[in-house]
Write a protein that holds these residues in place. Structure first.
Motif, PDB file in Angstrom:
ATOM      1  N   SER A 102     -10.159  26.677 -19.916  1.00  0.00           N
ATOM      2  CA  SER A 102     -10.023  27.073 -18.510  1.00  0.00           C
ATOM      3  C   SER A 102     -11.264  27.851 -18.092  1.00  0.00           C
ATOM      4  O   SER A 102     -11.522  28.944 -18.587  1.00  0.00           O
ATOM      5  CB  SER A 102      -8.771  27.932 -18.329  1.00  0.00           C
ATOM      6  N   LEU A 103     -12.043  27.289 -17.182  1.00  0.00           N
ATOM      7  CA  LEU A 103     -13.316  27.890 -16.804  1.00  0.00           C
ATOM      8  C   LEU A 103     -13.178  29.017 -15.791  1.00  0.00           C
ATOM      9  O   LEU A 103     -14.112  29.782 -15.581  1.00  0.00           O
ATOM     10  CB  LEU A 103     -14.246  26.816 -16.234  1.00  0.00           C
ATOM     11  N   GLU A 104     -12.014  29.133 -15.152  1.00  0.00           N
ATOM     12  CA  GLU A 104     -11.830  30.151 -14.118  1.00  0.00           C
ATOM     13  C   GLU A 104     -11.053  31.371 -14.616  1.00  0.00           C
ATOM     14  O   GLU A 104     -10.861  32.318 -13.864  1.00  0.00           O
ATOM     15  CB  GLU A 104     -11.109  29.532 -12.909  1.00  0.00           C
ATOM     16  N   ASP A 105     -10.580  31.324 -15.851  1.00  0.00           N
ATOM     17  CA  ASP A 105      -9.839  32.452 -16.405  1.00  0.00           C
ATOM     18  C   ASP A 105     -10.172  32.556 -17.888  1.00  0.00           C
ATOM     19  O   ASP A 105      -9.399  32.163 -18.749  1.00  0.00           O
ATOM     20  CB  ASP A 105      -8.338  32.250 -16.199  1.00  0.00           C
ATOM     21  N   ILE A 106     -11.348  33.109 -18.184  1.00  0.00           N
ATOM     22  CA  ILE A 106     -11.866  33.123 -19.547  1.00  0.00           C
ATOM     23  C   ILE A 106     -10.979  33.910 -20.494  1.00  0.00           C
ATOM     24  O   ILE A 106     -10.692  33.485 -21.615  1.00  0.00           O
ATOM     25  CB  ILE A 106     -13.295  33.702 -19.579  1.00  0.00           C
ATOM     26  N   ASP A 107     -10.497  35.093 -20.062  1.00  0.00           N
ATOM     27  CA  ASP A 107      -9.723  35.941 -20.966  1.00  0.00           C
ATOM     28  C   ASP A 107      -8.218  35.731 -20.845  1.00  0.00           C
ATOM     29  O   ASP A 107      -7.426  36.381 -21.541  1.00  0.00           O
ATOM     30  CB  ASP A 107     -10.051  37.419 -20.737  1.00  0.00           C
ATOM     31  N   GLY A 108      -7.777  34.829 -19.952  1.00  0.00           N
ATOM     32  CA  GLY A 108      -6.363  34.496 -19.860  1.00  0.00           C
ATOM     33  C   GLY A 108      -5.486  35.558 -19.243  1.00  0.00           C
ATOM     34  O   GLY A 108      -4.272  35.584 -19.485  1.00  0.00           O
ATOM     35  N   THR A 109      -6.033  36.431 -18.422  1.00  0.00           N
ATOM     36  CA  THR A 109      -5.243  37.514 -17.824  1.00  0.00           C
ATOM     37  C   THR A 109      -4.838  37.233 -16.385  1.00  0.00           C
ATOM     38  O   THR A 109      -4.075  38.006 -15.804  1.00  0.00           O
ATOM     39  CB  THR A 109      -6.037  38.830 -17.872  1.00  0.00           C
ATOM     40  N   ASP A 110      -5.347  36.171 -15.807  1.00  0.00           N
ATOM     41  CA  ASP A 110      -5.024  35.839 -14.423  1.00  0.00           C
ATOM     42  C   ASP A 110      -3.749  34.984 -14.398  1.00  0.00           C
ATOM     43  O   ASP A 110      -3.750  33.843 -14.857  1.00  0.00           O
ATOM     44  CB  ASP A 110      -6.180  35.084 -13.772  1.00  0.00           C
ATOM     45  N   GLY A 111      -2.672  35.546 -13.865  1.00  0.00           N
ATOM     46  CA  GLY A 111      -1.404  34.837 -13.832  1.00  0.00           C
ATOM     47  C   GLY A 111      -1.381  33.647 -12.898  1.00  0.00           C
ATOM     48  O   GLY A 111      -0.403  32.895 -12.878  1.00  0.00           O
ATOM     49  N   GLN A 112      -2.435  33.451 -12.092  1.00  0.00           N
ATOM     50  CA  GLN A 112      -2.473  32.329 -11.143  1.00  0.00           C
ATOM     51  C   GLN A 112      -3.259  31.128 -11.662  1.00  0.00           C
ATOM     52  O   GLN A 112      -3.402  30.140 -10.966  1.00  0.00           O
ATOM     53  CB  GLN A 112      -3.078  32.798  -9.816  1.00  0.00           C
TER      54      GLN A 112
ATOM     55  N   PRO B  23      -0.250  25.777  -4.404  1.00  0.00           N
ATOM     56  CA  PRO B  23      -0.775  25.117  -5.610  1.00  0.00           C
ATOM     57  C   PRO B  23      -2.183  24.567  -5.394  1.00  0.00           C
ATOM     58  O   PRO B  23      -2.535  24.104  -4.312  1.00  0.00           O
ATOM     59  CB  PRO B  23       0.230  23.987  -5.854  1.00  0.00           C
ATOM     60  N   ARG B  24      -2.966  24.604  -6.457  1.00  0.00           N
ATOM     61  CA  ARG B  24      -4.319  24.064  -6.414  1.00  0.00           C
ATOM     62  C   ARG B  24      -4.732  23.627  -7.817  1.00  0.00           C
ATOM     63  O   ARG B  24      -4.075  23.938  -8.814  1.00  0.00           O
ATOM     64  CB  ARG B  24      -5.320  25.086  -5.876  1.00  0.00           C
ATOM     65  N   TYR B  25      -5.842  22.893  -7.891  1.00  0.00           N
ATOM     66  CA  TYR B  25      -6.408  22.450  -9.151  1.00  0.00           C
ATOM     67  C   TYR B  25      -7.530  23.408  -9.551  1.00  0.00           C
ATOM     68  O   TYR B  25      -8.270  23.890  -8.700  1.00  0.00           O
ATOM     69  CB  TYR B  25      -6.966  21.032  -9.029  1.00  0.00           C
ATOM     70  N   SER B  26      -7.662  23.680 -10.841  1.00  0.00           N
ATOM     71  CA  SER B  26      -8.707  24.586 -11.314  1.00  0.00           C
ATOM     72  C   SER B  26      -9.673  23.850 -12.236  1.00  0.00           C
ATOM     73  O   SER B  26      -9.336  22.807 -12.819  1.00  0.00           O
ATOM     74  CB  SER B  26      -8.091  25.775 -12.050  1.00  0.00           C
ATOM     75  N   LYS B  27     -10.870  24.406 -12.387  1.00  0.00           N
ATOM     76  CA  LYS B  27     -11.894  23.775 -13.208  1.00  0.00           C
ATOM     77  C   LYS B  27     -11.558  23.917 -14.692  1.00  0.00           C
ATOM     78  O   LYS B  27     -11.032  24.943 -15.131  1.00  0.00           O
ATOM     79  CB  LYS B  27     -13.259  24.401 -12.932  1.00  0.00           C
ATOM     80  N   MET B  28     -11.886  22.878 -15.440  1.00  0.00           N
ATOM     81  CA  MET B  28     -11.642  22.929 -16.877  1.00  0.00           C
ATOM     82  C   MET B  28     -12.565  21.972 -17.614  1.00  0.00           C
ATOM     83  O   MET B  28     -13.092  21.015 -17.034  1.00  0.00           O
ATOM     84  CB  MET B  28     -10.197  22.559 -17.209  1.00  0.00           C
ATOM     85  N   ASN B  29     -12.797  22.267 -18.891  1.00  0.00           N
ATOM     86  CA  ASN B  29     -13.438  21.353 -19.821  1.00  0.00           C
ATOM     87  C   ASN B  29     -12.459  21.052 -20.940  1.00  0.00           C
ATOM     88  O   ASN B  29     -11.534  21.838 -21.193  1.00  0.00           O
ATOM     89  CB  ASN B  29     -14.723  21.961 -20.408  1.00  0.00           C
ATOM     90  N   ALA B  30     -12.661  19.934 -21.617  1.00  0.00           N
ATOM     91  CA  ALA B  30     -11.816  19.586 -22.751  1.00  0.00           C
ATOM     92  C   ALA B  30     -12.688  19.015 -23.862  1.00  0.00           C
ATOM     93  O   ALA B  30     -13.615  18.242 -23.596  1.00  0.00           O
ATOM     94  CB  ALA B  30     -10.748  18.571 -22.348  1.00  0.00           C
ATOM     95  N   TYR B  31     -12.380  19.411 -25.103  1.00  0.00           N
ATOM     96  CA  TYR B  31     -13.124  18.937 -26.262  1.00  0.00           C
ATOM     97  C   TYR B  31     -12.105  18.504 -27.319  1.00  0.00           C
ATOM     98  O   TYR B  31     -11.200  19.274 -27.659  1.00  0.00           O
ATOM     99  CB  TYR B  31     -14.019  20.039 -26.832  1.00  0.00           C
TER     100      TYR B  31
END
Length: 537
Positions: free
Chosen positions: A395-405, A365-373
């Motif tokens: 989610s800044l590390e998975d723009i198209d939402g295809t990364d299952g991780q 497990p790890r934390y991923s980068k994100m912005n919130a508005y």
């Protein structure tokens, strides 16, 4: 499908893989204490030398403050200067040659004007689960492993105890000429984990911008008085939800919440700088957290959680690896304004997911980068108060939402209403929805697609608060129910405080669900009852 991916839409509440292990938490506490040591010494030294030599007795104020979690945009912060002014009136500037008056002032007058205020409480709390949780560290599927592995994989939560606290909290506030220093420290023995714990919930300086800027720079204008600064360890909160946190992306402690500790412990403290400005155009809050602060979650030490890989509950009692914990800073901004009785707010956040909703290449497990508005509104409606809130998690590390991780983008919506139903009886209702963006792009690798959250998840919440016996008895009942997942969570608390010196509090946490893989359903074995006695001093 990774556990973090499956439960990522429930980012408002801490998940098992989202917290430090016990040893890491202790290390972090002591690192923070070492960094704050000079500040503590300065505070103590200033307080001591400021006391009169002839009368070093400080006034002690008994407080029956419970610091509950409140809904609404306004933060529950008292103005320190106003508090001191109301309690300790200023000098009357009357000159007198009377020696008796001088002696009276020397021996008694100074003591009454002491700027140091000390209070606190001692508490004993006990909680037990209703049924034994036999979850093991890595599930029963490993039962064919060798004996040494089986020993290491023994049930982590065989003990029925969920709460065994002997706690003391000490609060000290010191008023300076134009600012104040506040501190709140807890020390307790946790009988469930058999360990001593400590935490500074607050250790901060607060004042206006004019109190730190040179007079030549401030000039004759009042602009510097329109900005307040608070720096140090503090509990932060904003948003309109009741137990639902959309734009409130400050640390939470859900393990304490599930165990039955007082609601104030749901909010975890942060080392932060907060600047608040008040202008005719709008009010602004800016919070800078130099080092990322995660939530404290379900780690397997006390409550088990569902693993989609093993299709059962596990209790690994683990910590996030150091390389998977961000060392960057966080930034949160809120603008708000009241227009004809309607409070409107907009907020933004840049940092990381508060929980470990992502995994690395090794599955850790790890934390991923994100912005919130987000945005919110609170308005009078009929005989009560209505609120609405929205937030978009980017989610800044998975723009198209295809990364299952990595967690997908998500939108969250909240509608709420509360009013007084009858004398001393208040009711509240909320409708909460999560919308998962790019749900079709997920790499679904779990054994059954029904175990993956649908595109929409709905929650309905209700709260009833009843005050009786001249408001010395408080009954609070809060219910979460998900019509989409067919699960729920009931939290009921009864508090009796006939004087401001002591309080008895008891309650239950009851989890239920048709399936063990739904959010509340996974915690059925965590259902518990608790009771606590608190003495204020």
């Amino acid at each position: 499908m990774r556990l973090s991916k499956l439960l990522a839409p429930s980012m408002w509440i801490t998940l098992p893989s989202q917290a430090y292990g016990l040893s890491e938490r202790v290390k972090k506490q002591w690192r923070a204490h070492v960094l704050l040591a000079p500040f503590i010494f300065t505070f103590a030294f200033t307080a001591v030398v400021s006391l009169p030599l002839n009368a070093q007795t400080v006034s002690v104020e008994s407080q029956n403050q419970k610091d509950p979690v409140k809904s609404g945009e306004q933060e529950q912060e008292a103005n320190a200067n106003d508090e001191w002014d109301s309690v300790w009136p200023g000098d009357d500037n009357v000159e007198s040659g009377d020696d008796w008056n001088d002696e009276w002032d020397d021996e008694w007058g100074t003591e009454s004007k002491s700027k140091l205020r000390i209070s606190g409480f001692a508490e004993l709390a006990v909680g037990n689960r209703f049924s034994r949780d036999m979850a093991t560290a890595f599930g029963s599927q490993n039962s064919q492993m060798n004996e040494s592995f089986q020993a290491a994989n023994a049930p982590s939560v065989l003990n029925n105890s969920t709460l065994r606290d002997a706690r003391v909290q000490l609060r000290a506030d010191y008023a300076l000429d134009s600012s104040s220093i506040s501190s709140k420290a807890d020390v307790w023995y946790d009988g469930v984990t058999s360990s001593w714990e400590s935490q500074f919930r607050e250790l901060a300086w607060q004042g206006s911008l004019s109190s730190i800027l040179p007079s030549a720079l401030v000039g004759t204008g009042d602009w510097a008085n329109a900005f307040d600064i608070k720096v140090g360890k503090q509990v932060l909160t904003w948003g309109t939800g009741d137990y639902l946190f959309l734009n409130d992306l400050f640390p939470k402690d859900y393990q304490s919440f599930f165990a039955g500790r007082e609601d104030e412990y749901l909010k975890a403290p942060s080392n932060a700088l907060k600047v608040s400005g008040y202008t005719d155009f709008a009010n602004v809050d800016l919070v800078v957290t130099p080092e990322f602060e995660p939530d404290i979650g379900i780690t397997g030490e006390i409550f088990s959680f569902y693993s989609p890989q093993l299709d059962e509950n596990i209790a690994p009692s683990f910590s996030v690896e150091r390389e998977n914990r961000p060392r960057g800073s966080e930034l949160a901004l809120r603008l708000y304004k009241s227009v004809k009785g309607v409070e409107i707010a907009g907020s933004g956040y840049t940092g990381y997911t508060r929980q470990t909703t992502a995994t690395d290449s090794l599955g850790r497990p790890r934390y991923s980068k994100m912005n919130a508005y987000g945005a919110s509104v609170v308005t009078p409606l009929g005989r009560g108060i209505a609120n609405a809130e929205y937030v978009f998690y980017n989610s800044l590390e998975d723009i198209d939402g295809t990364d299952g991780q990595i967690a997908n983008d998500q939108s969250r919506f909240l509608l709420g209403y509360s009013q007084e139903i009858a004398a001393n009886l208040t009711g509240g209702f909320q409708w909460y929805t999560e919308y998962l963006h790019d749900a079709d792009g997920l790499d679904r690798t779990v054994s059954s697609s029904e175990r993956v959250q649908e595109k929409y998840r709905h929650w309905v919440t209700t709260r009833l608060t009843w005050l009786a016996l001249r408001q010395t008895l408080t009954l609070n009942t809060f219910l979460f129910y998900s019509p989409s997942d067919s699960d729920g969570y009931l939290k009921t608390t009864v508090a009796y405080s006939p004087t401001d010196k002591w309080q008895v509090r008891a309650g239950v946490n009851v989890f239920s669900g048709k399936d063990n893989y739904t959010f509340w359903g996974q915690f059925e074995d965590a259902s518990n009852a608790f009771i606590a006695y608190r003495f204020y001093f």
